[in-house]
Motif scaffolding. Structure first.
Motif, PDB file in Angstrom:
ATOM      1  N   LEU A  47      44.145  22.049  40.988  1.00  0.00           N
ATOM      2  CA  LEU A  47      43.196  23.136  41.205  1.00  0.00           C
ATOM      3  C   LEU A  47      43.427  24.217  40.163  1.00  0.00           C
ATOM      4  O   LEU A  47      44.459  24.882  40.153  1.00  0.00           O
ATOM      5  CB  LEU A  47      43.368  23.726  42.614  1.00  0.00           C
ATOM      6  N   SER A  48      42.487  24.388  39.269  1.00  0.00           N
ATOM      7  CA  SER A  48      42.637  25.369  38.196  1.00  0.00           C
ATOM      8  C   SER A  48      42.485  26.790  38.723  1.00  0.00           C
ATOM      9  O   SER A  48      42.016  27.015  39.844  1.00  0.00           O
ATOM     10  CB  SER A  48      41.592  25.121  37.106  1.00  0.00           C
ATOM     11  N   HIS A  49      42.864  27.756  37.893  1.00  0.00           N
ATOM     12  CA  HIS A  49      42.741  29.161  38.274  1.00  0.00           C
ATOM     13  C   HIS A  49      41.282  29.529  38.512  1.00  0.00           C
ATOM     14  O   HIS A  49      40.960  30.274  39.448  1.00  0.00           O
ATOM     15  CB  HIS A  49      43.333  30.051  37.179  1.00  0.00           C
ATOM     16  N   ALA A  50      40.397  28.996  37.690  1.00  0.00           N
ATOM     17  CA  ALA A  50      38.965  29.290  37.839  1.00  0.00           C
ATOM     18  C   ALA A  50      38.436  28.771  39.179  1.00  0.00           C
ATOM     19  O   ALA A  50      37.635  29.440  39.836  1.00  0.00           O
ATOM     20  CB  ALA A  50      38.187  28.661  36.687  1.00  0.00           C
ATOM     21  N   VAL A  51      38.893  27.577  39.575  1.00  0.00           N
ATOM     22  CA  VAL A  51      38.466  27.008  40.853  1.00  0.00           C
ATOM     23  C   VAL A  51      38.954  27.874  42.014  1.00  0.00           C
ATOM     24  O   VAL A  51      38.208  28.140  42.972  1.00  0.00           O
ATOM     25  CB  VAL A  51      38.991  25.567  41.008  1.00  0.00           C
ATOM     26  N   ILE A  52      40.196  28.314  41.934  1.00  0.00           N
ATOM     27  CA  ILE A  52      40.772  29.142  42.988  1.00  0.00           C
ATOM     28  C   ILE A  52      40.002  30.455  43.114  1.00  0.00           C
ATOM     29  O   ILE A  52      39.636  30.885  44.217  1.00  0.00           O
ATOM     30  CB  ILE A  52      42.256  29.435  42.703  1.00  0.00           C
ATOM     31  N   ILE A  53      39.729  31.114  41.980  1.00  0.00           N
ATOM     32  CA  ILE A  53      39.008  32.381  41.996  1.00  0.00           C
ATOM     33  C   ILE A  53      37.595  32.186  42.545  1.00  0.00           C
ATOM     34  O   ILE A  53      37.105  32.972  43.362  1.00  0.00           O
ATOM     35  CB  ILE A  53      38.939  32.983  40.576  1.00  0.00           C
ATOM     36  N   GLY A  54      36.943  31.105  42.118  1.00  0.00           N
ATOM     37  CA  GLY A  54      35.593  30.825  42.604  1.00  0.00           C
ATOM     38  C   GLY A  54      35.579  30.550  44.095  1.00  0.00           C
ATOM     39  O   GLY A  54      34.680  31.017  44.816  1.00  0.00           O
ATOM     40  N   PHE A  55      36.565  29.801  44.567  1.00  0.00           N
ATOM     41  CA  PHE A  55      36.650  29.487  46.001  1.00  0.00           C
ATOM     42  C   PHE A  55      36.866  30.751  46.809  1.00  0.00           C
ATOM     43  O   PHE A  55      36.211  30.954  47.852  1.00  0.00           O
ATOM     44  CB  PHE A  55      37.788  28.498  46.253  1.00  0.00           C
ATOM     45  N   MET A  56      37.771  31.621  46.358  1.00  0.00           N
ATOM     46  CA  MET A  56      38.058  32.856  47.073  1.00  0.00           C
ATOM     47  C   MET A  56      36.822  33.751  47.132  1.00  0.00           C
ATOM     48  O   MET A  56      36.505  34.329  48.171  1.00  0.00           O
ATOM     49  CB  MET A  56      39.214  33.588  46.391  1.00  0.00           C
ATOM     50  N   ALA A  57      36.125  33.854  45.994  1.00  0.00           N
ATOM     51  CA  ALA A  57      34.931  34.703  45.949  1.00  0.00           C
ATOM     52  C   ALA A  57      33.843  34.148  46.862  1.00  0.00           C
ATOM     53  O   ALA A  57      33.213  34.896  47.620  1.00  0.00           O
ATOM     54  CB  ALA A  57      34.418  34.806  44.506  1.00  0.00           C
ATOM     55  N   GLY A  58      33.635  32.835  46.805  1.00  0.00           N
ATOM     56  CA  GLY A  58      32.625  32.208  47.654  1.00  0.00           C
ATOM     57  C   GLY A  58      32.951  32.351  49.124  1.00  0.00           C
ATOM     58  O   GLY A  58      32.067  32.650  49.940  1.00  0.00           O
ATOM     59  N   THR A 196      42.964  24.030  50.705  1.00  0.00           N
ATOM     60  CA  THR A 196      42.516  24.755  49.518  1.00  0.00           C
ATOM     61  C   THR A 196      42.529  26.257  49.768  1.00  0.00           C
ATOM     62  O   THR A 196      42.939  27.043  48.902  1.00  0.00           O
ATOM     63  CB  THR A 196      41.090  24.312  49.128  1.00  0.00           C
ATOM     64  N   GLU A 197      42.091  26.657  50.944  1.00  0.00           N
ATOM     65  CA  GLU A 197      42.082  28.078  51.289  1.00  0.00           C
ATOM     66  C   GLU A 197      43.500  28.642  51.316  1.00  0.00           C
ATOM     67  O   GLU A 197      43.749  29.735  50.797  1.00  0.00           O
ATOM     68  CB  GLU A 197      41.413  28.270  52.644  1.00  0.00           C
ATOM     69  N   ALA A 198      44.414  27.905  51.929  1.00  0.00           N
ATOM     70  CA  ALA A 198      45.797  28.355  52.005  1.00  0.00           C
ATOM     71  C   ALA A 198      46.411  28.473  50.609  1.00  0.00           C
ATOM     72  O   ALA A 198      47.120  29.433  50.302  1.00  0.00           O
ATOM     73  CB  ALA A 198      46.617  27.391  52.864  1.00  0.00           C
ATOM     74  N   VAL A 199      46.120  27.484  49.770  1.00  0.00           N
ATOM     75  CA  VAL A 199      46.642  27.500  48.400  1.00  0.00           C
ATOM     76  C   VAL A 199      46.049  28.668  47.614  1.00  0.00           C
ATOM     77  O   VAL A 199      46.742  29.338  46.850  1.00  0.00           O
ATOM     78  CB  VAL A 199      46.328  26.165  47.692  1.00  0.00           C
ATOM     79  N   ALA A 200      44.754  28.914  47.815  1.00  0.00           N
ATOM     80  CA  ALA A 200      44.098  30.013  47.111  1.00  0.00           C
ATOM     81  C   ALA A 200      44.740  31.352  47.456  1.00  0.00           C
ATOM     82  O   ALA A 200      45.031  32.173  46.579  1.00  0.00           O
ATOM     83  CB  ALA A 200      42.609  30.036  47.456  1.00  0.00           C
ATOM     84  N   ILE A 201      44.980  31.565  48.751  1.00  0.00           N
ATOM     85  CA  ILE A 201      45.616  32.813  49.183  1.00  0.00           C
ATOM     86  C   ILE A 201      47.050  32.882  48.665  1.00  0.00           C
ATOM     87  O   ILE A 201      47.508  33.919  48.170  1.00  0.00           O
ATOM     88  CB  ILE A 201      45.594  32.914  50.719  1.00  0.00           C
ATOM     89  N   GLY A 202      47.772  31.751  48.774  1.00  0.00           N
ATOM     90  CA  GLY A 202      49.154  31.718  48.304  1.00  0.00           C
ATOM     91  C   GLY A 202      49.273  31.995  46.823  1.00  0.00           C
ATOM     92  O   GLY A 202      50.133  32.766  46.381  1.00  0.00           O
ATOM     93  N   ARG A 203      48.400  31.397  46.035  1.00  0.00           N
ATOM     94  CA  ARG A 203      48.436  31.617  44.588  1.00  0.00           C
ATOM     95  C   ARG A 203      48.068  33.044  44.219  1.00  0.00           C
ATOM     96  O   ARG A 203      48.571  33.592  43.237  1.00  0.00           O
ATOM     97  CB  ARG A 203      47.500  30.630  43.883  1.00  0.00           C
ATOM     98  N   THR A 204      47.183  33.637  44.996  1.00  0.00           N
ATOM     99  CA  THR A 204      46.812  35.025  44.732  1.00  0.00           C
ATOM    100  C   THR A 204      48.020  35.939  44.885  1.00  0.00           C
ATOM    101  O   THR A 204      48.305  36.776  44.019  1.00  0.00           O
ATOM    102  CB  THR A 204      45.691  35.477  45.690  1.00  0.00           C
ATOM    103  N   PHE A 205      48.756  35.774  45.992  1.00  0.00           N
ATOM    104  CA  PHE A 205      49.955  36.583  46.199  1.00  0.00           C
ATOM    105  C   PHE A 205      51.057  36.212  45.203  1.00  0.00           C
ATOM    106  O   PHE A 205      51.823  37.075  44.766  1.00  0.00           O
ATOM    107  CB  PHE A 205      50.469  36.400  47.625  1.00  0.00           C
ATOM    108  N   ALA A 206      51.136  34.934  44.847  1.00  0.00           N
ATOM    109  CA  ALA A 206      52.152  34.504  43.884  1.00  0.00           C
ATOM    110  C   ALA A 206      51.920  35.139  42.522  1.00  0.00           C
ATOM    111  O   ALA A 206      52.866  35.529  41.829  1.00  0.00           O
ATOM    112  CB  ALA A 206      52.130  32.986  43.762  1.00  0.00           C
TER     113      ALA A 206
END
Length: 217
Positions: A47-58, A196-206
């Motif tokens: 999961l790339s950074h762009a995918v994570i940011i897009g998922f969080m925004a969506g 994916t949601e958990a990873v997105a939140i985790g990566r944001t804090f990381a």
């Protein structure tokens, strides 16, 4: 929920809908447990950074739009989650669907939560203010609705909650029949989205705190 409604109408077949929901929930848990047991956490590295940011925004936009139903007091709200359908449902109910009492209560306590959050950020010693604000909001809003009888003016309330522990629901899960595959499919997708949601939140804090995420944990 959208996937469940596509399969079964909850109004005409409430029991079957509940059983499919239990089945999907069960297989969502099985999916995530299997990913952990088989040590497949490396999958999240794709999961790339762009995918994570897009998922969080969506996800943020979707969740915010869905909150408009409760914020505006709309009774007949669309079951769809896309932006166009939600906005049509919101503005299509402007004259007859919005409840001003609900909006007043919602706006007041939203402002209270934002102010409490601001105070907690400005003064670290008052961190407890923002932490306890949600609980205070629930207590105060419940008391306010009770003394003003706002529920008689269109303000939705939870009403009665059954006492005791919920009965076991394992017998309601579809382990056979045509809905087994459907429940597995919806559950597996929900499990992956949850991951994916958990990873997105985790990566944001990381990223903010400069540490690494272990996908297997």
């Amino acid at each position: 929920m959208h996937g469940l409604i596509d399969e079964i109408d909850p109004k005409t077949h409430p029991l079957e809908y509940s059983r499919l929901a239990f089945t999907a929930t069960f297989f969502a848990g099985v999916t995530q447990a299997a990913l952990g047991f088989l040590r497949l956490g490396f999958v999240i590295n794709f999961l790339s950074h762009a995918v994570i940011i897009g998922f969080m925004a969506g996800a943020a936009i979707t969740i915010a739009l869905q909150q408009l139903k409760g914020f505006l007091g709309i009774a007949n709200f669309t079951k769809k989650t896309d932006i166009v359908s939600v906005l049509k449902s919101v503005f299509g109910n402007v004259h007859h669907g919005w409840n001003w009492q609900t909006i007043l209560i919602a706006a007041s306590f939203l402002a209270f939560l934002l102010v409490a959050k601001y105070i907690g950020k400005r003064n670290k010693k008052l961190f407890w203010v923002s932490a306890i604000a949600p609980l205070i909001s629930v207590i105060m809003s419940t008391f306010f609705v009770y003394i003003t009888h706002a529920d008689k003016h269109g303000v939705a309330i939870v009403k009665n909650i059954k006492k005791g522990i919920n009965p076991p629901s394992a017998n309601l899960i579809y382990f056979t029949g045509p809905y087994l595959a459907t429940g597995f499919r919806i559950g597996a997708v929900a499990g992956m989205i949850g991951l994916t949601e958990a990873v997105a939140i985790g990566r944001t804090f990381a990223a903010v705190n400069d540490y690494q995420i272990d996908g297997n944990k």
